[in-house]
Design a protein around this motif. Sequence first.
Motif, short mmCIF file in Angstrom:
data_model
loop_
_atom_site.label_atom_id
_atom_site.label_comp_id
_atom_site.label_asym_id
_atom_site.label_seq_id
_atom_site.Cartn_x
_atom_site.Cartn_y
_atom_site.Cartn_z
N ASP A 31 40.83 31.95 42.74
CA ASP A 31 40.85 33.42 42.72
C ASP A 31 39.88 33.97 43.75
O ASP A 31 38.69 33.60 43.75
CB ASP A 31 40.46 33.93 41.32
CG ASP A 31 40.66 35.42 41.19
OD1 ASP A 31 41.82 35.85 41.11
OD2 ASP A 31 39.66 36.15 41.18
N PRO A 32 40.34 34.83 44.64
CA PRO A 32 39.45 35.34 45.70
C PRO A 32 38.33 36.22 45.16
O PRO A 32 37.29 36.36 45.81
CB PRO A 32 40.41 36.15 46.60
CG PRO A 32 41.59 36.45 45.73
CD PRO A 32 41.72 35.33 44.78
N ASP A 33 38.52 36.82 43.97
CA ASP A 33 37.50 37.71 43.41
C ASP A 33 36.48 36.98 42.55
O ASP A 33 35.37 37.48 42.33
CB ASP A 33 38.17 38.81 42.57
CG ASP A 33 39.16 39.63 43.40
OD1 ASP A 33 38.86 39.88 44.59
OD2 ASP A 33 40.21 40.01 42.86
N ASP A 34 36.85 35.82 42.00
CA ASP A 34 35.95 35.05 41.14
C ASP A 34 36.25 33.57 41.36
O ASP A 34 37.27 33.06 40.90
CB ASP A 34 36.17 35.44 39.67
CG ASP A 34 35.15 34.80 38.73
OD1 ASP A 34 34.48 33.83 39.15
OD2 ASP A 34 35.03 35.25 37.58
N LYS A 35 35.36 32.88 42.05
CA LYS A 35 35.60 31.49 42.44
C LYS A 35 35.69 30.55 41.23
O LYS A 35 36.15 29.41 41.37
CB LYS A 35 34.50 31.00 43.39
CG LYS A 35 34.35 31.83 44.66
CD LYS A 35 35.64 31.80 45.48
CE LYS A 35 35.47 32.59 46.78
NZ LYS A 35 36.73 32.65 47.55
N SER A 36 35.23 31.01 40.05
CA SER A 36 35.30 30.14 38.87
C SER A 36 36.65 30.22 38.18
O SER A 36 36.88 29.52 37.20
CB SER A 36 34.20 30.53 37.87
OG SER A 36 34.41 31.85 37.37
N LEU A 37 37.55 31.06 38.69
CA LEU A 37 38.88 31.22 38.11
C LEU A 37 39.95 30.65 39.04
O LEU A 37 39.77 30.64 40.26
CB LEU A 37 39.20 32.70 37.85
CG LEU A 37 38.35 33.44 36.80
CD1 LEU A 37 38.70 34.92 36.82
CD2 LEU A 37 38.59 32.86 35.41
N LEU A 38 41.04 30.20 38.45
CA LEU A 38 42.22 29.84 39.21
C LEU A 38 43.27 30.93 39.01
O LEU A 38 43.45 31.42 37.89
CB LEU A 38 42.78 28.49 38.75
CG LEU A 38 41.91 27.26 39.04
CD1 LEU A 38 42.61 26.00 38.50
CD2 LEU A 38 41.63 27.11 40.53
N ARG A 39 43.94 31.31 40.11
CA ARG A 39 44.98 32.33 40.03
C ARG A 39 46.35 31.67 40.22
O ARG A 39 46.57 30.96 41.19
CB ARG A 39 44.78 33.42 41.07
CG ARG A 39 45.88 34.48 41.02
CD ARG A 39 45.73 35.54 42.10
NE ARG A 39 44.56 36.37 41.86
CZ ARG A 39 44.28 37.48 42.58
NH1 ARG A 39 45.10 37.84 43.59
NH2 ARG A 39 43.22 38.18 42.31
N PHE A 40 47.23 31.94 39.27
CA PHE A 40 48.60 31.43 39.32
C PHE A 40 49.53 32.62 39.58
O PHE A 40 49.40 33.66 38.93
CB PHE A 40 48.98 30.76 38.00
CG PHE A 40 48.12 29.58 37.65
CD1 PHE A 40 48.57 28.29 37.89
CD2 PHE A 40 46.87 29.74 37.05
CE1 PHE A 40 47.79 27.19 37.55
CE2 PHE A 40 46.08 28.66 36.72
CZ PHE A 40 46.54 27.38 36.98
N THR A 41 50.44 32.46 40.51
CA THR A 41 51.37 33.54 40.88
C THR A 41 52.80 33.01 40.87
O THR A 41 53.08 31.94 41.42
CB THR A 41 51.04 34.10 42.27
OG1 THR A 41 49.68 34.56 42.28
CG2 THR A 41 51.96 35.26 42.61
#
Length: 645
Positions: A409-419
């Motif tokens: 996730d570009p806003d929070d490096k501790s998160l993964l973003r799935f699209t």
Amino acid sequence: MPPQFGHVVTFSVMVVLVALFMWIYLQDRQQRVQLWMMGWIAIMVHFAAGLLAVFSLIPGRLSDWMAYSTLMAAAACFFLSVTEVVKSRRNLILYLGGTVAPAMAYWTCLVFDVKTAGIYRGLEVLQVGAFCLLILLDAKRVNLARQLAIAGGVAINLWAVLHADTHPEYGMDIQVWWEHYPRFTAGIVLTVGSFVLWGLVFPVAEFLAAIHINIPGDNVVWDLPKYFVAFGMIVTLFENQAEMLRLEIGERRRAEDAAKSANQAKSIFLASMSHEIRTPMNGIIGMAEVLHESELTSEQREQLDIVKSSAGSLLMVINDILDFSKIEAGRMEFESIRFALHERLNEVIRTVRFRAKQKGLELLCEIGPGVPGFVIGDPGRLGQVLLNLIGNALKFTEQGAVAVRVQVDPDDKSLLRFTVTDTGIGIPEEKHAVIFEAFRQGDDSTTRKFGGTGLGLAISARLVEMMQGRIWAEPGQDGVGSAFHFTARLARAEEAVQTALPGSLTAHGTGVRPEPFSLRILVAEDNPVNRKVAAGLIERLGHHVTLVNNGQEALHAMTEGSFDAVLMDVQMPEMDGYEATSMIRQLERGTGRRTPIVAVTAHAMSGDDQKCLDAGMDAYLSKPIDSGKLSEVIDSLTGRYAAIA
């Protein structure tokens, strides 16, 4: 200091207290506080009468009349606020007409110097009779202490009646006592006692004068009962608020207990419905799978595929409803285990690839830089969200592609973003928030055309929230289709070098997959359709099957013969699966042998798997039985226990 100063200060204090009671009343509009406010207004008028008399603004006789009349009004208001004797209209009329009105008339006669003793006696007897009648109407509340108090009050009142010709003012003072027949608390006793002392000022003054103790009439000691009345009513106010708080806490506890009972009943109902629905579903899907392996014409195979597809769709609806119910009841549980993220994504893509191929759609998957290979979380719930989003994309897309992208996730490096993006029909922007609500879809016509319960996205939203992320929708690229995003907090795990292929099994730690061999498997199942399904699936795997109808027969079979594994239904007549498993484990005690027992049940609620393991079973399969999972469980358990043997 002028004598008027004390009256001004006292009246000012009363005004402040009246304003306080009025403010409290306006907060919650309690009838009890309203009566206290009216009583305080009467007391304020009482002090106002004294103040006006000091400044010679009203005649002394009017001031005297207002002094006792307001006292009676305040006492009546307080009595009405703390007793349940006059809750009915009949008792209220009896109270006001038989006690308050005679008291007012009695005092009016005193102020205007009426000399006829019979009038005083008649009014006093009327009041005593009215109160005795009220007591009789509320006999169930009269205990011994109150009986004694009432008897004493009647005796004193009769004494006042006998002396009405010489001291009629005594009757007025005694009547103040009759205004109180309340429940007993510290505040109420203090207030009632202060009212009585206030009414007994004149007799006490005469008694003190008779024993040569002269206290001036303007001495503050005679005003003390008035101040104690004020203090007592304030204490009673706090008692009232404490009582209201206790009642509210009790009501909340009862509501919580009712909610717990409702949740428990709901859980029992859901477990029962899960069992009743999954049992026939197991027969439909299982027999379709067995039949699929037989010799069929192309037309029969096509028809059978329709049966399997329809049964699968129905199973998805059932699972959605159960998942949503578990979330609503707060019974959804999450694992926190280490798993290979890339492999999990590949499993999800493999699951939906056939559907994409059927519709002629391109299915893409992209993993961005920096995405860890291994993470800690719940792979099942992550896959559930992805399958739901990808399934929706495939459902609503007729041509083009469906793409899955994973990135940090570009806003929070501790998160993964799935699209998940598609080139389908798209969703109006004003509906982007609505679609995540239960039983809601972007358009009512969507349900008619594409089907669905409207629960998938609601469940996904709750699951994402449990993964400490968020989910949202946006229009697709160039306004074509839709893009669904969700984030998840998945902790990075240490990378590991695999020494064997995923899913491979080892025998005796050699790292070599054992050759296939035939097993003797006992199946305990009370439903004849499910017995036939289990037999067909197991025989397809190349094993021998022995069928029994219940736990008692399973126990007998285990004592008569030897089996490599047992498939045990949980809910059976005569002896259920839990008891049968416990008895089998007792038989094996001291033999050095432990036969693998697999629970096969239509129960699919949270905690069912753990309950089976606690009972001594080794694995858990929910109906409808998936042949692949069945094979995997049998291979893993028999391989494991072969090493022990």
